[in-house]
Enzyme design. Sequence first.
Site, PDB file in Angstrom:
ATOM      1  CG  ASP A  36      -9.791   2.158   0.278  1.00 24.21           C
ATOM      2  OD1 ASP A  36      -8.560   1.929   0.342  1.00 24.21           O
ATOM      3  OD2 ASP A  36     -10.260   3.311   0.182  1.00 24.21           O
ATOM      4  NE  ARG A  40      -7.734   4.821   4.914  1.00 24.08           N
ATOM      5  CZ  ARG A  40      -8.846   5.026   4.211  1.00 24.08           C
ATOM      6  NH1 ARG A  40      -9.762   5.861   4.659  1.00 24.08           N
ATOM      7  NH2 ARG A  40      -9.033   4.413   3.052  1.00 24.08           N
ATOM      8  CG  HIS A  53      -1.559  -4.401   1.963  1.00 25.31           C
ATOM      9  ND1 HIS A  53      -2.678  -3.712   1.574  1.00 25.31           N
ATOM     10  CD2 HIS A  53      -0.522  -3.531   1.851  1.00 25.31           C
ATOM     11  CE1 HIS A  53      -2.336  -2.465   1.242  1.00 25.31           C
ATOM     12  NE2 HIS A  53      -1.036  -2.338   1.409  1.00 25.31           N
ATOM     13  CB  SER A  81      -6.097   0.952  -8.861  1.00 27.99           C
ATOM     14  OG  SER A  81      -5.125   1.857  -8.372  1.00 27.99           O
ATOM     15  CB  SER A  82      -3.941   1.422 -13.760  1.00 24.45           C
ATOM     16  OG  SER A  82      -5.130   2.154 -13.689  1.00 24.45           O
ATOM     17  CD1 TRP A  85       0.752   0.452 -11.981  1.00 26.76           C
ATOM     18  CD2 TRP A  85       2.519  -0.651 -11.173  1.00 26.76           C
ATOM     19  NE1 TRP A  85       0.684  -0.845 -12.436  1.00 26.76           N
ATOM     20  CE2 TRP A  85       1.760  -1.543 -11.963  1.00 26.76           C
ATOM     21  CE3 TRP A  85       3.680  -1.125 -10.554  1.00 26.76           C
ATOM     22  CZ2 TRP A  85       2.109  -2.878 -12.158  1.00 26.76           C
ATOM     23  CZ3 TRP A  85       4.034  -2.456 -10.750  1.00 26.76           C
ATOM     24  CH2 TRP A  85       3.256  -3.308 -11.539  1.00 26.76           C
ATOM     25  CG  LEU A 147     -18.274 -16.520  -6.764  1.00 27.04           C
ATOM     26  CD1 LEU A 147     -19.417 -15.507  -6.669  1.00 27.04           C
ATOM     27  CD2 LEU A 147     -17.399 -16.439  -5.508  1.00 27.04           C
ATOM     28  NE  ARG A 204     -12.971   3.391  -1.811  1.00 30.16           N
ATOM     29  CZ  ARG A 204     -12.153   3.945  -2.681  1.00 30.16           C
ATOM     30  NH1 ARG A 204     -12.604   4.305  -3.860  1.00 30.16           N
ATOM     31  NH2 ARG A 204     -10.888   4.163  -2.392  1.00 30.16           N
ATOM     32  CG  LEU A 211     -17.011   4.388  -9.150  1.00 30.00           C
ATOM     33  CD1 LEU A 211     -17.493   4.611 -10.574  1.00 30.00           C
ATOM     34  CD2 LEU A 211     -17.135   2.908  -8.795  1.00 30.00           C
ATOM     35  CD  GLU A 223     -29.352   0.999  -6.436  1.00 28.24           C
ATOM     36  OE1 GLU A 223     -29.211   1.784  -5.477  1.00 28.24           O
ATOM     37  OE2 GLU A 223     -30.045   1.251  -7.437  1.00 28.24           O
TER      38      GLU A 223
HETATM   39  C1  IPE Z   1      -6.623  -1.238  -0.039  1.00 26.17           C
HETATM   40  O1  IPE Z   1      -6.102  -0.668   1.108  1.00 26.17           O
HETATM   41  C2  IPE Z   1      -5.625  -2.107  -0.775  1.00 26.17           C
HETATM   42  C3  IPE Z   1      -5.109  -1.508  -2.007  1.00 26.17           C
HETATM   43  C4  IPE Z   1      -5.438  -0.349  -2.496  1.00 26.17           C
HETATM   44  C5  IPE Z   1      -4.142  -2.286  -2.737  1.00 26.17           C
HETATM   45  P1  IPE Z   1      -5.178   0.594   1.061  1.00 26.17           P
HETATM   46  O2  IPE Z   1      -3.770   0.165   0.934  1.00 26.17           O
HETATM   47  O3  IPE Z   1      -5.636   1.578   0.038  1.00 26.17           O
HETATM   48  O4  IPE Z   1      -5.416   1.197   2.511  1.00 26.17           O
HETATM   49  P2  IPE Z   1      -5.617   2.714   2.888  1.00 26.17           P
HETATM   50  O5  IPE Z   1      -6.721   3.239   2.036  1.00 26.17           O
HETATM   51  O6  IPE Z   1      -4.322   3.415   2.626  1.00 26.17           O
HETATM   52  O7  IPE Z   1      -5.982   2.696   4.337  1.00 26.17           O
HETATM   53  C1  IPE Z   2      -8.728   1.747  -4.715  1.00 24.56           C
HETATM   54  O1  IPE Z   2      -8.184   2.102  -3.498  1.00 24.56           O
HETATM   55  C2  IPE Z   2      -7.955   0.613  -5.314  1.00 24.56           C
HETATM   56  C3  IPE Z   2      -8.095  -0.670  -4.645  1.00 24.56           C
HETATM   57  C4  IPE Z   2      -8.882  -0.938  -3.641  1.00 24.56           C
HETATM   58  C5  IPE Z   2      -7.293  -1.722  -5.189  1.00 24.56           C
HETATM   59  P1  IPE Z   2      -7.120   3.279  -3.354  1.00 24.56           P
HETATM   60  O2  IPE Z   2      -6.782   3.347  -1.914  1.00 24.56           O
HETATM   61  O3  IPE Z   2      -6.007   3.080  -4.307  1.00 24.56           O
HETATM   62  O4  IPE Z   2      -7.958   4.539  -3.821  1.00 24.56           O
HETATM   63  P2  IPE Z   2      -7.776   6.076  -3.505  1.00 24.56           P
HETATM   64  O5  IPE Z   2      -6.357   6.440  -3.856  1.00 24.56           O
HETATM   65  O6  IPE Z   2      -8.046   6.272  -2.053  1.00 24.56           O
HETATM   66  O7  IPE Z   2      -8.802   6.761  -4.341  1.00 24.56           O
HETATM   67 MG    MG Z   3      -6.913   3.121   0.000  1.00 24.95          MG
END
Ligand code: IPE
Ligand code: IPE
Ligand code: MG
Length: 262
Positions: A36, A40, A53, A81-82, A85, A147, A204, A211, A223
Amino acid sequence: MGERPMSRAEGVQEDGPTGAAPQAAGVPVHVGVIMDGNGRWATSRNLPRVEGHRRGVEALRRCVRAAREIGIRYLTIYSFSSENWSRPVSEISELMGLLKRFLRHDLAELHSANVKVRIIGERTSLSRDLCLMLDEAEALTRDNTGLTLVVAFNYGSRQEIASAAQRLAAEVAAGTLKLEDITIEALGGRLDTAGIPDPDLIIRTSGEQRLSNFLMWQAAYSEFVFLPIHWPEFDHAALLGAVQEYARRDRRFGGLTARTGS
Ligand code: IPE
Ligand code: IPE
Ligand code: MG
């Protein structure tokens, strides 16, 4: 001594999934990573989110390499994640494109590094060419014994559990499963992660502490390590630091402390 499962953080030796060498003391067998903070990371540098990305893919390569070096057996990465979208169409198509490019450029190298690729998540809503690439990645690396890289793509735990419940219900309706045989093991065996041990450690990045629908069933006794860095900054030192933090944890699984005995 009771029957509780002992902490791997205590240094329990166990057989590998393929009868490989026992796991080194304190090293988690399975690490889940919620990658994540890409967006940002980019916006704080006045870059488009997409650049975060792209840099995130480089961090993923570092993470896979580090996991192999540290001796982790299973690495599950949350890459879409689902609920993702709900993002702008342009960002979604960039994320789909990045997965395709990752598979196209990295699959041969992963294969030669003996990495077994497994994909979890819902495939029906993905494009046909992406589905074919996912199938190919799994088929090519099926017999690898190093792995296991589990890619959670279009993955959501609630949907995964609901689908497993549907499968169980269908089997009961067909008369191939008895109602009383709906057990924790039976449900776990119908999840996308069937055959994969539960994650010992979930990391994370980005400072968020949730989660977000990742491995909810499987994380019952995981953990958690939350890192303040954004995903594009992730490297070997970050993974090693999280593993060292994990090794200091006292996993009790509902029993008494591992250090003072039961
Ligand atoms: C994680 O980074 C990648 C995906 C969720 C696909 P984010 O795109 O969620 O980046 P932030 O959380 O907006 O900074
Ligand atoms: C979780 O990140 C999904 C992935 C890392 C692929 P998100 O950025 O989508 O999660 P939220 O929206 O902050 O909870
Ligand atoms: Mg995010």
